[in-house]
Scaffold this active site. Structure first.
Site, PDB file in Angstrom:
ATOM      1  CB  CYS A 329      -0.977  -0.033   1.169  1.00  0.00           C
ATOM      2  SG  CYS A 329      -2.389   1.080   0.947  1.00  0.00           S
ATOM      3  CG  HIS A 426      -3.828  -3.476   3.735  1.00  0.00           C
ATOM      4  ND1 HIS A 426      -2.634  -3.110   4.316  1.00  0.00           N
ATOM      5  CD2 HIS A 426      -4.343  -2.332   3.183  1.00  0.00           C
ATOM      6  CE1 HIS A 426      -2.431  -1.811   4.150  1.00  0.00           C
ATOM      7  NE2 HIS A 426      -3.450  -1.314   3.466  1.00  0.00           N
TER       8      HIS A 426
END
Length: 479
Positions: A329, A426
């Site tokens: 991310c 994630h």
């Protein structure tokens, strides 16, 4: 009539999240339709619901304890700090805006409406709603317009149980002091106390328990023993318990100031072949096999922080010696040539030079991507799943060699030399096939199996077993 039971704590990390999770599983075992609820959560660990909303990670774990899919009504207000005085405000799963503390304080009355709407909907569906407070109800400066603790309890007229952590010391002062700082009506709704994380002979505590009940006229509803090696995904605190066994590979995660979703690495800490190490301010990245740059709520600021610790030089050296790097991310965005935030979504408007390892740039925008995803790794077709929480869009030649195919779109990239992987996902390591591929890439020749989902279930059951033995469940279920 739905029973709403609220668990508050004398301090942060007193055991509220764990207590709610354990009670949810206990009540589910008894055949009750039960759901978790946290009116207001402040955390950088979050989860994405099926409908594409964002809630605190702890409420997702509590939903699992109930046998439910997470829903935005379980955490209607989520605050994600992006500075010491400001946070992104998320209402019913969607980002509203960034607010400074004073602005949010003024907004609380409107936030309470969202809280009560969600609570009402849960009460229409479930027999028991177990509510988690935030911080402490005795924080005097936060009492006005409170929606997280007694303000909520008073609004819905529910009983409250106060949890204190005896392992920290001062448990009687914490409980008596907290109760004394409440108003008369708030004190009246406290049905009792739970003392958490007790080590030793319970008989040596009995005189203190008798004194506490006499002093406060409140029941001690149980003393929960310290449960060794209990693993539940944390609301916020990083689990840095030392690993003593000899491992096959060493993985290092630098802790950024606004690190988000560090629960991504919980499964690695539990893996028998992985030595997972978090490093902090002023520490150098030690020799290792894999460096993971984690997500961040303030990517450009944390890129500056990374450089201020000289971690960029450490990463360069690591790559020169053949080590592997994974960016997740915000960490993925840092690996590119530049990060642009023209609207000041994550802080001051402007651009930052990236680490320059990947031929791509990222622009932060106002639209936030929130979705659960499934697909395959492009290299091996191994199954991959996870969730996306990001405001940035990346572009550039590096993305021509994507890390994964997610059906509707591709994710991330793999560098030409095979040393660097970037991904927006994630929960990368939760799926066994992807985890095995990544650990093999990092240097494990024969990866041992690990059923992470079974570990979480087992630990929730351990917690519930303990509560059944040590808590007065019948008293807790009384209206």
């Amino acid at each position: 009539m739905t029973l709403t039971l609220m668990i508050q704590g004398t301090t942060s990390d007193a055991g509220k999240s764990v207590t709610v999770a354990g009670l949810c599983r206990v009540f589910k075992r008894r055949g009750l339709r039960v759901a978790p609820f946290k009116p207001q959560n402040m955390a950088l660990n979050s989860a994405v619901t099926i409908e594409g909303g964002e809630i605190g990670r702890a409420q997702a774990v509590q939903a699992q304890a109930c046998g439910l899919a997470p829903h935005t009504d379980m955490n209607p207000v989520l605050l994600k700090p992006n500075s010491d005085t400001g946070a992104q405000v998320i209402i019913h799963g969607k980002a509203l805006s960034n607010m400074e503390a004073q602005d949010y304080h003024a907004y609380k009355k409107r936030a309470m409406s969202a809280v009560l709407e969600s609570h009402k909907r849960l009460c229409e569906q479930y027999e028991v709603v177990v509510v988690e407070g935030a911080g402490s109800p005795a924080e005097i400066n936060l009492r006005a317009n409170d929606i997280a603790n007694m303000g909520f309890a008073e609004a819905v007229d529910c009983p409250v149980v106060i949890v204190a952590d005896i392992d920290r010391g001062g448990v009687f002062a914490h409980l008596v002091g907290t109760l004394d700082l409440l108003s008369a009506t708030e004190q009246a709704r406290v049905k009792g106390f739970i003392i958490n994380r007790f080590r030793g002979d319970i008989s040596l505590l009995q005189s203190g328990l008798d004194w506490l009940e006499e002093r406060t006229a409140k029941k001690v509803l149980g003393v929960v023993p310290y449960i060794h090696d209990l693993h539940l995904e944390a609301e916020d605190a990083i689990d840095s318990r030392q690993q003593l066994e000899e491992k096959v590979i060493k993985v290092v995660v630098p802790v950024l100031t606004r690190i988000s979703n560090h629960t991504d690495f919980d499964v690695l800490r539990l893996h028998p072949q992985v030595d997972l190490c978090f490093i902090g301010k002023g520490e150098s990245i030690p020799p290792c096999d894999l460096i993971i740059i984690p997500g961040s709520k303030s990517t450009r600021r944390d890129l500056d922080y990374l450089r201020s610790n000289n971690w960029d030089a450490d990463i360069n050296k690591h790559l020169r010696y053949g080590g592997k790097v994974l960016g997740i991310c915000g960490g993925f965005q840092m690996l590119g040539k530049a990060i642009h935030d023209p609207q000041g979504i994550e802080g001051d408007a402007g651009s930052s030079q990236g680490l320059g390892f990947l031929e791509m740039e990222t622009t932060i925008g106002s639209d936030k991507t929130l979705r659960q995803v499934n697909g395959q790794l492009n290299t091996s077709k191994a199954k991959i799943s996870g969730y996306e929480i990001h405001a940035g869009i990346s572009s550039g030649p590096a993305l021509d060699k994507p890390f994964a195919n997610l059906g509707s779109h591709s994710d991330g990239c793999l560098s030409d030399d095979g040393q660097i992987i970037g991904s927006y996902l994630h929960g990368l390591f939760d799926e066994s096939e992807t985890r095995n591929e990544l650990l093999a890439w990092a240097g494990i020749a024969h990866v041992e199996a690990l059923d992470y989902a079974a570990i979480i279930e087992s630990n929730i059951d351990r917690l519930a077993d303990c509560f059944e033995q040590h808590l007065n469940i019948a008293e807790l279920l009384k209206p």
